[in-house]
Design an enzyme around this catalytic site. Structure first.
Site, PDB file in Angstrom:
ATOM      1  N   HIS A  61       0.885  -1.176   0.000  1.00  0.00           N
ATOM      2  CA  HIS A  61       0.000   0.000   0.000  1.00  0.00           C
ATOM      3  C   HIS A  61       0.916   1.217   0.000  1.00  0.00           C
ATOM      4  O   HIS A  61       1.532   1.519   1.020  1.00  0.00           O
ATOM      5  CB  HIS A  61      -0.872   0.019   1.257  1.00  0.00           C
ATOM      6  N   PHE A  62       1.038   1.880  -1.147  1.00  0.00           N
ATOM      7  CA  PHE A  62       2.003   2.985  -1.264  1.00  0.00           C
ATOM      8  C   PHE A  62       1.358   4.371  -1.180  1.00  0.00           C
ATOM      9  O   PHE A  62       2.025   5.390  -1.340  1.00  0.00           O
ATOM     10  CB  PHE A  62       2.845   2.822  -2.525  1.00  0.00           C
ATOM     11  N   ARG A  63       0.044   4.413  -0.947  1.00  0.00           N
ATOM     12  CA  ARG A  63      -0.637   5.632  -0.466  1.00  0.00           C
ATOM     13  C   ARG A  63      -0.775   6.786  -1.440  1.00  0.00           C
ATOM     14  O   ARG A  63      -1.277   7.833  -1.045  1.00  0.00           O
ATOM     15  CB  ARG A  63       0.041   6.157   0.808  1.00  0.00           C
ATOM     16  N   ASN A  93      -6.607   0.713  -2.320  1.00  0.00           N
ATOM     17  CA  ASN A  93      -7.260   1.560  -1.306  1.00  0.00           C
ATOM     18  C   ASN A  93      -6.533   2.888  -1.092  1.00  0.00           C
ATOM     19  O   ASN A  93      -6.232   3.284   0.021  1.00  0.00           O
ATOM     20  CB  ASN A  93      -7.426   0.804   0.028  1.00  0.00           C
ATOM     21  N   HIS A 175      -8.710  -9.926   0.511  1.00  0.00           N
ATOM     22  CA  HIS A 175      -8.501  -9.776   1.952  1.00  0.00           C
ATOM     23  C   HIS A 175      -9.635 -10.538   2.614  1.00  0.00           C
ATOM     24  O   HIS A 175     -10.808 -10.168   2.487  1.00  0.00           O
ATOM     25  CB  HIS A 175      -8.574  -8.288   2.335  1.00  0.00           C
ATOM     26  N   HIS A 229      -2.233 -12.657   2.720  1.00  0.00           N
ATOM     27  CA  HIS A 229      -1.893 -12.663   4.156  1.00  0.00           C
ATOM     28  C   HIS A 229      -2.623 -13.695   5.018  1.00  0.00           C
ATOM     29  O   HIS A 229      -3.452 -13.360   5.868  1.00  0.00           O
ATOM     30  CB  HIS A 229      -2.039 -11.270   4.774  1.00  0.00           C
ATOM     31  N   ASP A 299       2.553  -6.716   2.551  1.00  0.00           N
ATOM     32  CA  ASP A 299       1.400  -5.910   2.967  1.00  0.00           C
ATOM     33  C   ASP A 299       1.883  -4.576   3.569  1.00  0.00           C
ATOM     34  O   ASP A 299       1.256  -4.040   4.485  1.00  0.00           O
ATOM     35  CB  ASP A 299       0.516  -6.672   3.959  1.00  0.00           C
ATOM     36  N   HIS A 303       1.532   3.996   8.279  1.00  0.00           N
ATOM     37  CA  HIS A 303       0.757   5.084   8.904  1.00  0.00           C
ATOM     38  C   HIS A 303       1.759   5.878   9.736  1.00  0.00           C
ATOM     39  O   HIS A 303       2.765   5.318  10.193  1.00  0.00           O
ATOM     40  CB  HIS A 303      -0.323   4.524   9.832  1.00  0.00           C
TER      41      HIS A 303
HETATM   42  O1  DOR Z   1      -3.531  -3.713   8.297  1.00  0.00           O
HETATM   43  C1  DOR Z   1      -3.836  -3.404   7.149  1.00  0.00           C
HETATM   44  N1  DOR Z   1      -3.596  -2.178   6.651  1.00  0.00           N
HETATM   45  N2  DOR Z   1      -4.448  -4.312   6.371  1.00  0.00           N
HETATM   46  C2  DOR Z   1      -4.984  -3.975   5.181  1.00  0.00           C
HETATM   47  O2  DOR Z   1      -5.578  -4.807   4.553  1.00  0.00           O
HETATM   48  C3  DOR Z   1      -4.907  -2.591   4.686  1.00  0.00           C
HETATM   49  C4  DOR Z   1      -3.759  -1.908   5.264  1.00  0.00           C
HETATM   50  C5  DOR Z   1      -3.764  -0.406   5.016  1.00  0.00           C
HETATM   51  O3  DOR Z   1      -3.995  -0.007   3.866  1.00  0.00           O
HETATM   52  O4  DOR Z   1      -3.513   0.345   5.949  1.00  0.00           O
END
Ligand code: DOR
Length: 434
Positions: A61-63, A93, A175, A229, A299, A303
Site C-alpha cells: 500500500h504505497f498511499r 485503497n 482480503h 496474508h 502488505d 501510517h
Molecule cells: O492492516 C492493514 N492495513 N491491512 C490492510 O488490509 C490494509 C492496510 C492499510 O492499507 O492500511
C-alpha cells in the site's frame, strides 16, 4: 549499448546455487556462465556475495494518490530499492480508490514519472463496478476486500461476489476476514479498549470463514484466486486440500510477531488480518516450508507514528516492511530455518508465476536484469531513524539481522548501493502474460 558483467557471485538459479559470471546487456540478462575476462562497459566485482532475482512484492500500500502524508511512490520505491525489491504490485485503497480503468491509468502514469522500481496496480472491486473489472487490462488482477480494512472498499454481498467471480477473467486476490464475525466480536467487547483486543475482534474464525467462502467461489466458478496474508493455523490446514486454481501467501508480521508481542509493541503490530497466537505463527511457517503457502509478500501499509499512537480502536491497522522483508528472511537462512533457494522461491519465483509477470522472477537468459546482490554475512540493526519509508519507523526497530541486500539493479541499472539510493524514474510498468 551498455553491458555489465557481474563477476564472481554465487548465483541463485531456479535449479540451484552455483558460482557464475553474468552478463547484462540493454537491461536484460544476456548470458550466464561467461568467462571472467569478457569485455563489458561496467564490471561489478561480486566475490563473496550472492546474486538473487530482485524481490517481487505482490502486496503493498504505497498511499499515492491521496494519502501521501504516510508514503508516496518515490519514498516507497526508495525503500524498495534499499530492500532489494525490484517490482511491486500495489493495492487499490488509495484516495481516490483504484476502482475504474481511468484511475488505474492515472496511477500508472504517475508511477512512470516517479518510481525507482517496476510497478503494477490492482483494480479494486466494488459492489457496482463489474464493467470496469471486465475492461481493465494493464493490471495483475482484481483485489476484493471481503471484509473491510483501511479505507471503505468492501464487497460482502454474496450476489455481487458471485458476479465478480463468474463474469470477470483477471486473476482475483482477496482480503479474507468475515465482516459479520468481526462486527459481532467487536460488539461483544464494546469495540475493545486494548490493542490486544484487535486479535479478539479479528479472530481466527473471521479469517477462516472468509477464506473458505472466497475459495468456494473461486472453485465453483473455476477462477484463479490468491489468498492474501494467511494468518491462522485453520487457514493453512484448509489450504492444503484446495485445487491448483488457488495460491496463498504469508507476510513477515504473521511469521515474526504473535499476540505475545502486544505488551512490547502495542499498536505498531496492529494489522488486518490481526496478529495471531504463537501456535498460528508456527503453523504459517509450516505452511510455507511444506509448500501450502507459496508467496511471501509484505502488505507494507505505513501510517504515521502519531496516527498509530491513538488509543484503540482509533489507531489504524498497518505497518511498513518493504525495506526489511528480504533481510528478515535472509536472517532465517543464517539461522538454518530455511534455504536461500526457498527464499527466492517465495519472494521472486512464486509471485512472478502467480501473477504471470513477463520475464521476471528468475535469473535466466532473456529475463529482465532486475537483480539484488546480498551479503549473507553482514549484520545490521534496523533503526527507526535509518528507515526510508516516509512514516519513519519500523516494528523491527532494534532487531539485528544477518544477511542484507548491498546492491540492487533495475533493468540493469544500479538503483541502490551500500546505503545509497540512486534516484531516477528507473521503474517500468510490469507486463503480464495472458
Ligand atoms: O492492516 C492493514 N492495513 N491491512 C490492510 O488490509 C490494509 C492496510 C492499510 O492499507 O492500511
Amino acid at each position: 549499448m551498455t553491458t555489465t558483467l557481474i563477476r564472481g557471485a554465487q548465483v541463485v538459479f531456479p535449479e540451484g546455487v552455483r558460482a557464475s559470471n553474468i552478463l547484462l546487456s540493454d537491461g536484460r540478462i544476456a548470458a550466464v556462465d561467461v568467462t571472467a575476462a569478457v569485455e563489458a562497459s561496467e564490471v561489478i566485482e561480486a566475490a563473496g556475495l550472492h546474486l538473487l532475482p530482485g524481490v517481487i512484492d505482490d502486496q503493498v500500500h504505497f498511499r499515492e494518490p491521496g494519502l501521501t502524508h504516510k508514503e508516496d511512490l518515490l519514498t516507497a520505491t526508495r525503500a524498495c530499492a534499499k530492500g532489494g525489491v525490484t517490482s511491486f504490485l500495489e493495492m487499490p485503497n488509495t484516495k481516490p480508490t483504484t476502482t475504474t480503468v481511468a484511475a488505474l491509468h492515472e496511477k500508472l502514469e504517475l508511477a512512470a514519472s516517479k518510481c525507482i522500481v517496476n510497478f503494477g496496480f490492482y483494480i479494486g472491486a466494488t459492489p457496482t463496478n463489474l464493467e470496469e473489472l471486465q475492461r481493465a487490462e494493464r493490471t495483475p488482477g482484481i483485489k476484493i476486500f471481503i471484509g473491510s480494512s483501511t479505507g471503505d472498499l468492501l464487497v460482502d454481498d454474496q450476489q455481487a461476489l458471485e458476479r465478480i467471480f463468474g463474469e470477470t477473467s483477471l486473476p482475483i486476490c482477496a482480503h479474507c476476514e468475515d465482516e459479520a464475525t468481526v462486527r459481532a466480536n467487536a460488539a461483544a467487547i464494546q469495540g475493545g479498549r486494548d490493542y490486544a483486543d484487535h486479535s479478539r475482534v479479528r479472530d481466527n474464525r473471521a479469517a477462516i470463514i472468509a477464506t473458505r467462502r472466497a475459495v468456494d467461489l473461486a472453485e465453483r466458478h473455476r477462477h484463479q484466486f490468491h489468498v492474501l496474508h494467511v494468518s491462522t493455523a485453520e487457514e493453512v490446514a484448509f489450504l492444503r486440500d484446495t485445487s491448483e486454481l488457488i495460491s496463498a501467501e504469508a507476510c513477515p508480521h504473521h511469521l515474526f510477531f504473535s499476540t505475545d508481542d502486544y505488551p512490547r509493541l502495542g499498536s505498531l503490530i496492529q494489522m488486518n488480518p490481526s496478529i495471531k497466537s504463537p501456535a498460528d505463527t508456527q503453523a504459517v511457517w509450516q505452511g510455507l516450508l511444506d509448500g501450502t503457502l507459496e508467496v511471501v509478500a509484505t502488505d507494507h501499509a505505513p501510517h504515521t507514528l502519531e496516527e498509530k499512537q491513538q488509543p484503540y480502536p482509533k489507531s489504524p491497522s498497518g505497518l511498513p516492511a518493504v525495506e526489511n522483508s528480504l533481510a528478515l528472511l535472509l536472517h532465517q537462512v543464517s539461522l538454518g530455518r530455511c534455504t536461500l533457494s526457498q527464499v527466492v522461491s517465495w519472494m521472486c519465483e512464486a509471485p512472478a508465476r502467480v501473477w504471470k509477470l513477463k520475464n521476471k522472477g528468475a535469473i535466466r537468459v532473456g529475463y529482465d536484469a532486475d537483480l539484488v546482490l546480498v551479503d549473507l554475512k553482514r549484520t545490521e540493526t534496523i533503526l527507526n531513524d535509518r528507515q526510508l519509508t516516509k512514516c519513519g519507523w519500523s516494528p523491527w526497530h532494534g532487531t539485528s539481522l544477518t544477511g542484507w541486500p548491498v546492491r540492487t539493479l533495475v533493468h540493469g541499472k544500479t538503483v541502490y548501493q551500500d546505503g545509497q539510493v540512486l534516484d531516477g524514474a528507473t521503474g517500468r510498468e510490469i507486463e503480464f502474460q495472458r
